[in-house]
Write an enzyme that holds these catalytic residues in place. Sequence first.
Site, PDB file in Angstrom:
ATOM      1  N   PRO A  10       0.787  -1.224   0.000  1.00  0.00           N
ATOM      2  CG  PRO A  10      -0.183  -1.157   2.102  1.00  0.00           C
ATOM      3  CD  PRO A  10       0.477  -2.089   1.144  1.00  0.00           C
ATOM      4  CB  ALA A  78       1.453  -0.001   6.315  1.00  0.00           C
TER       5      ALA A  78
HETATM    6  C1  DQA Z   1       8.234   0.878   3.873  1.00  0.00           C
HETATM    7  C2  DQA Z   1       8.291   1.099   5.388  1.00  0.00           C
HETATM    8  C3  DQA Z   1       6.932   0.889   6.024  1.00  0.00           C
HETATM    9  O1  DQA Z   1       7.013   1.109   7.416  1.00  0.00           O
HETATM   10  C4  DQA Z   1       5.927   1.873   5.455  1.00  0.00           C
HETATM   11  O2  DQA Z   1       4.646   1.614   5.984  1.00  0.00           O
HETATM   12  C5  DQA Z   1       5.913   1.883   3.967  1.00  0.00           C
HETATM   13  C6  DQA Z   1       7.151   1.726   3.227  1.00  0.00           C
HETATM   14  C7  DQA Z   1       9.572   1.217   3.179  1.00  0.00           C
HETATM   15  O3  DQA Z   1       9.735   0.839   2.033  1.00  0.00           O
HETATM   16  O4  DQA Z   1      10.419   1.901   3.755  1.00  0.00           O
HETATM   17  O5  DQA Z   1       4.863   2.111   3.359  1.00  0.00           O
HETATM   18  O6  DQA Z   1       7.969  -0.498   3.632  1.00  0.00           O
END
Ligand code: DQA
Length: 148
Positions: A10, A78
Site C-alpha cells: 500500500p 505498512a
Molecule cells: C516501507 C516502510 C513501512 O514502514 C511503510 O509503511 C511503507 C514503506 C519502506 O519501504 O520503507 O509504506 O515499507
Amino acid sequence: MKRILVLHGPNLNLLGTREPEIYGSMTLDDINGMLEVRAKEAGIERIDFLQSNFEGELVDAIQKARGTYDFILLNAAAFTHYSIAIRDAIAAIDVPVIEIHLSNVHQREEFRHRSVIAPVVMGQIAGFGADSYLAALEIAIRRLERER
Ligand code: DQA
C-alpha cells in the site's frame, strides 16, 4: 530460465511524491524500470510487477506465485508490521521471499521496528532507498545462478 515477481504494498503507488525525504524521488515506474533492465541483463526470463493497496490481492498474488515464480521480492509496506495473512501466505508457499524496505525502518517509529513477515522470509534489506530493491534482485539473481 527463471522468473521473478516483485510485489509492492500500500501507498507505494505514490512514490516520487510521497514523503520524498523518506522514500526518495523515484517513482514506482522508475524503480520497476530499473529492475527490468537489470533482470534482462542477467538473463532472467521474466520479471513481473504488482502494486496493491489491498491485503487480499497481495495474498492472492503470493499464493499464485507457487509454481510460476522462482523468487518474490516483496515490499509489503505498512502490511509488514501487522499482516498475519501475508505472513501465512508466505509460509504456505515454497517460493523464497526477500523483504524490502526503502527506508531504514529501525531508525523510525517504534511500530515499524516489528516485522511479522521477517520470520518467514529469506532475509531483509532496508534503508537503501531504491537500491534496496536492486540489492534484493542481485541476491535473487546470484541464488538462481547457483541453482543452474
Ligand atoms: C516501507 C516502510 C513501512 O514502514 C511503510 O509503511 C511503507 C514503506 C519502506 O519501504 O520503507 O509504506 O515499507
